[in-house]
Enzyme design. Structure first.
Site, PDB file in Angstrom:
ATOM      1  CE  LYS A   1     -40.943   3.444  12.869  1.00  0.00           C
ATOM      2  NZ  LYS A   1     -39.784   2.777  12.233  1.00  0.00           N
ATOM      3  CG  ASN A   2     -38.090   1.863  15.507  1.00  0.00           C
ATOM      4  OD1 ASN A   2     -38.773   1.525  14.535  1.00  0.00           O
ATOM      5  ND2 ASN A   2     -37.299   2.914  15.477  1.00  0.00           N
TER       6      ASN A   2
ATOM      7  CB  CYS B   1     -33.834   4.166   3.376  1.00  0.00           C
ATOM      8  SG  CYS B   1     -32.993   4.709   4.846  1.00  0.00           S
TER       9      CYS B   1
ATOM     10  NE  ARG C   1     -30.696   2.386   8.114  1.00  0.00           N
ATOM     11  CZ  ARG C   1     -31.963   2.681   8.413  1.00  0.00           C
ATOM     12  NH1 ARG C   1     -32.603   3.527   7.658  1.00  0.00           N
ATOM     13  NH2 ARG C   1     -32.576   2.108   9.423  1.00  0.00           N
TER      14      ARG C   1
ATOM     15  CG  ASP D   1     -34.500   7.186  15.254  1.00  0.00           C
ATOM     16  OD1 ASP D   1     -34.968   6.097  15.609  1.00  0.00           O
ATOM     17  OD2 ASP D   1     -33.707   7.302  14.301  1.00  0.00           O
TER      18      ASP D   1
ATOM     19  NE  ARG E   1     -41.487   3.675   6.662  1.00  0.00           N
ATOM     20  CZ  ARG E   1     -40.242   3.291   6.448  1.00  0.00           C
ATOM     21  NH1 ARG E   1     -39.483   3.944   5.600  1.00  0.00           N
ATOM     22  NH2 ARG E   1     -39.737   2.250   7.071  1.00  0.00           N
TER      23      ARG E   1
HETATM   24  C1  EPZ Z   1     -32.669   1.143  13.983  1.00  0.00           C
HETATM   25  O1  EPZ Z   1     -32.267   1.015  12.635  1.00  0.00           O
HETATM   26  C2  EPZ Z   1     -33.967   1.933  13.956  1.00  0.00           C
HETATM   27  N1  EPZ Z   1     -34.982   1.183  13.197  1.00  0.00           N
HETATM   28  C3  EPZ Z   1     -33.719   3.300  13.307  1.00  0.00           C
HETATM   29  O2  EPZ Z   1     -34.939   4.029  13.388  1.00  0.00           O
HETATM   30  C4  EPZ Z   1     -32.643   4.039  14.112  1.00  0.00           C
HETATM   31  O3  EPZ Z   1     -32.360   5.265  13.492  1.00  0.00           O
HETATM   32  C5  EPZ Z   1     -31.375   3.171  14.177  1.00  0.00           C
HETATM   33  O4  EPZ Z   1     -31.685   1.872  14.735  1.00  0.00           O
HETATM   34  C6  EPZ Z   1     -30.287   3.797  15.055  1.00  0.00           C
HETATM   35  O5  EPZ Z   1     -30.792   3.993  16.356  1.00  0.00           O
HETATM   36  C7  EPZ Z   1     -35.622   0.167  13.811  1.00  0.00           C
HETATM   37  O6  EPZ Z   1     -35.383  -0.151  14.969  1.00  0.00           O
HETATM   38  C8  EPZ Z   1     -36.667  -0.541  12.996  1.00  0.00           C
HETATM   39  P1  EPZ Z   1     -28.429   0.235  13.000  1.00  0.00           P
HETATM   40  P2  EPZ Z   1     -31.093  -0.032  12.231  1.00  0.00           P
HETATM   41  O7  EPZ Z   1     -28.272  -1.138  12.446  1.00  0.00           O
HETATM   42  O8  EPZ Z   1     -31.109  -1.189  13.143  1.00  0.00           O
HETATM   43  C9  EPZ Z   1     -24.474   0.579  10.454  1.00  0.00           C
HETATM   44  C10 EPZ Z   1     -36.706   5.341  12.602  1.00  0.00           C
HETATM   45  O9  EPZ Z   1     -36.677   6.550  12.307  1.00  0.00           O
HETATM   46  N2  EPZ Z   1     -24.654  -0.850  10.157  1.00  0.00           N
HETATM   47  O10 EPZ Z   1     -28.395   0.414  14.474  1.00  0.00           O
HETATM   48  O11 EPZ Z   1     -31.216  -0.297  10.777  1.00  0.00           O
HETATM   49  C11 EPZ Z   1     -25.555   1.436   9.810  1.00  0.00           C
HETATM   50  O12 EPZ Z   1     -25.217   1.748   8.486  1.00  0.00           O
HETATM   51  C12 EPZ Z   1     -35.571   4.441  12.156  1.00  0.00           C
HETATM   52  O13 EPZ Z   1     -37.586   4.793  13.284  1.00  0.00           O
HETATM   53  C13 EPZ Z   1     -23.689  -1.504   9.392  1.00  0.00           C
HETATM   54  O14 EPZ Z   1     -22.700  -0.910   8.944  1.00  0.00           O
HETATM   55  O15 EPZ Z   1     -29.807   0.833  12.485  1.00  0.00           O
HETATM   56  C14 EPZ Z   1     -25.573   2.663  10.702  1.00  0.00           C
HETATM   57  O16 EPZ Z   1     -24.545   3.541  10.300  1.00  0.00           O
HETATM   58  C15 EPZ Z   1     -34.648   5.154  11.190  1.00  0.00           C
HETATM   59  N3  EPZ Z   1     -23.851  -2.822   9.113  1.00  0.00           N
HETATM   60  C16 EPZ Z   1     -25.230   2.104  12.091  1.00  0.00           C
HETATM   61  O17 EPZ Z   1     -24.646   0.804  11.871  1.00  0.00           O
HETATM   62  C17 EPZ Z   1     -24.929  -3.537   9.580  1.00  0.00           C
HETATM   63  O18 EPZ Z   1     -25.019  -4.767   9.312  1.00  0.00           O
HETATM   64  C18 EPZ Z   1     -26.435   1.923  13.004  1.00  0.00           C
HETATM   65  O19 EPZ Z   1     -27.385   1.186  12.273  1.00  0.00           O
HETATM   66  C19 EPZ Z   1     -25.901  -2.851  10.358  1.00  0.00           C
HETATM   67  C20 EPZ Z   1     -25.735  -1.508  10.641  1.00  0.00           C
END
Ligand code: EPZ
Length: 420
Positions: free
Chosen positions: A22-23, A116, A121, A307, A399
């Site tokens: 999915k990701n 969420c 996020r 995850d 999902r």
């Molecule tokens: C991706 O989410 C995945 N989703 C998530 O999978 C996964 O848990 C996550 O990466 C971490 O591996 C998809 O790929 C669609 P991040 P993403 O931006 O990109 C902070 C699932 O279960 N951050 O890597 O949204 C954020 O708050 C889902 O399939 C900022 O501060 O995660 C977090 O603490 C859940 N500012 C950390 O970085 C930003 O602009 C990592 O978030 C962006 C992120």
């Protein structure tokens, strides 16, 4: 609403074929917005998040058909560049259309995704990077209004934090920018790698693929056209089934996997006493004689994936000794703890660290899913618990897991999907 009714304890044995990731599919589908010719993408899982993104594409004016996991999509004549709140609020990964729409059309409006269950996020890093590439970003009435009338220009982007979708958004934006974009501290997840590889095959020059320093040479708004391709297997779905076998002391063979994407997960299962065999696209787990306690600290790829944290917490309830699980990426990714405690788990929470004592004989109960991976953890616990466990609000599961209950039933689980 549906719920899953699981009668345990059970022992899973047999073979299961893993679906596409999915990701990986979500950013790759977003990348088709960079194209002005039809693209065919195969091995896409038929899950709610994919359907949600297709609904968004429909509102943008995409023409597509999606059946049997294959998407044929034509984004040559889009009629809108607005991703509306009603769709984005149901799937925050919709933010992935921001980079490609802005790069191709010079403007777009994308609803702020909002938080969420697992955390706030934010998308500040996505927006800051696009501004560095010359975009004007305004927040108006809950929407990101992004404009770059003369196109985006290459820049040197240093991400303060590693962000998966942030890296993906900027890679796609950089593909059509004018000049070179360097992305420092980029995410290295396999899903990011495949996005780079498919863009590279379509003529976008990218250096450093698979590392945390990428250099993208943009086409200066010449649309790219992705070659037809298949999405990589889902490493998190694969890890979830390995945990299902481990927690029920069964033997399982996964087909259509990339073992090299699961090194941190299989290493931890071996530390817990399981035996793992692998070849190019299969993985077999043989159960531990007795599961041993383990320690986990979630981190970015190639470290232990956040995850998989909830699924390993379910496993830790059956492991002999004291297991310690530290969640370092998200501030609220322990929603499954109270539900596991309803089944009898012994879990102590202190800040972002959970301490579990095991093994505990879990007893079936009604529990509630709160987010995608937490819900799969409750299913795993239900497989090990004695009695009936009903997992409610499984729209969370839908999902990201394709036919979870069907695949588990094939492996010998006593599991039914019923109506509330
Ligand atoms: C991706 O989410 C995945 N989703 C998530 O999978 C996964 O848990 C996550 O990466 C971490 O591996 C998809 O790929 C669609 P991040 P993403 O931006 O990109 C902070 C699932 O279960 N951050 O890597 O949204 C954020 O708050 C889902 O399939 C900022 O501060 O995660 C977090 O603490 C859940 N500012 C950390 O970085 C930003 O602009 C990592 O978030 C962006 C992120």
């Amino acid at each position: 609403m549906d719920y899953l009714s699981i009668t345990g304890p059970s022992r899973l044995n047999g073979e299961v074929t893993i679906s596409g990731a999915k990701n990986a599919a979500l950013p790759l589908m977003a990348a088709t917005l960079l194209c002005d010719r039809p693209v065919t993408v195969s091995n896409i899982p038929d899950v709610a998040d994919i359907r949600t993104l297709l609904k968004l594409f429909g509102k943008l004016g995409s023409r597509f058909d999606f059946e049997n996991g294959t998407l044929r999509i034509d984004n040559s004549a889009l009629s809108s560049t607005t991703a509306t709140y009603d769709i984005v609020k149901t799937m925050r990964a919709s933010i992935l259309v921001l980079g490609p729409l802005l790069a191709r059309f010079g403007r777009c409006e994308v609803s702020l995704p909002g938080g969420c269950a697992i955390g706030q996020r934010p998308i500040d890093l996505h927006l800051k990077a696009l501004e560095q590439m010359g975009a004007t970003i305004e927040i108006k009435n809950g929407y990101v209004v992004a404009t770059a009338p003369d196109g985006l220009k290459g820049a040197r982007i240093i991400f303060d934090k590693i962000t998966v979708t942030g890296s993906e958004n900027i890679i796609m934006a950089a593909a059509l920018a004018k000049g070179k974009t360097e992305i420092i501290n980029a995410a290295r997840e396999p899903e990011v790698v495949q996005l780079c590889e498919e863009l590279q095959k379509s003529g976008v020059e990218i250096e450093g693929i698979g590392t945390d320093e990428l250099t993208v040479y943009g086409t200066d708004r010449q649309p790219v056209c992705l070659r037809d391709f298949a999405v990589i297997p889902d490493r998190i779905e694969a890890g979830t089934y390995l945990c299902a076998a481990a927690i029920t002391y069964g033997s399982i063979t996964l087909k259509n996997v990339r073992p090299d994407h699961l090194d941190a997960v299989t290493a931890k299962l071996q530390e817990a006493g399981c035996r793992i065999e692998s070849d190019t696209n299969t993985l077999t787990l043989h159960p531990a004689a007795r599961l041993r306690a383990f320690e986990i600290s979630t981190t970015e790829y190639p470290g232990f994936p956040t995850d998989m944290q909830a699924q390993f917490m379910a496993l830790a309830t059956q492991a002999e000794g004291v297991s310690i699980i530290e969640e370092r990426l998200f501030e609220n990714r322990f929603m499954h703890v109270s539900e596991l405690q309803r089944l009898g788990a012994s879990i102590h929470l202190k800040g972002n660290t959970a301490t579990l004592h095991g093994p505990i004989q879990l007893l079936g109960a009604d529990v509630m899913a709160t987010d995608l991976r937490a819900s799969s953890a409750l299913v795993l616990a239900g497989l090990a618990a004695s009695g009936v466990t009903n997992v409610h609000r499984i729209y969370h599961l839908d999902r990201g897991y394709e036919n979870l209950h069907g695949k588990l039933a094939t492996l010998g689980a006593k599991i039914e999907r019923l109506k509330e």
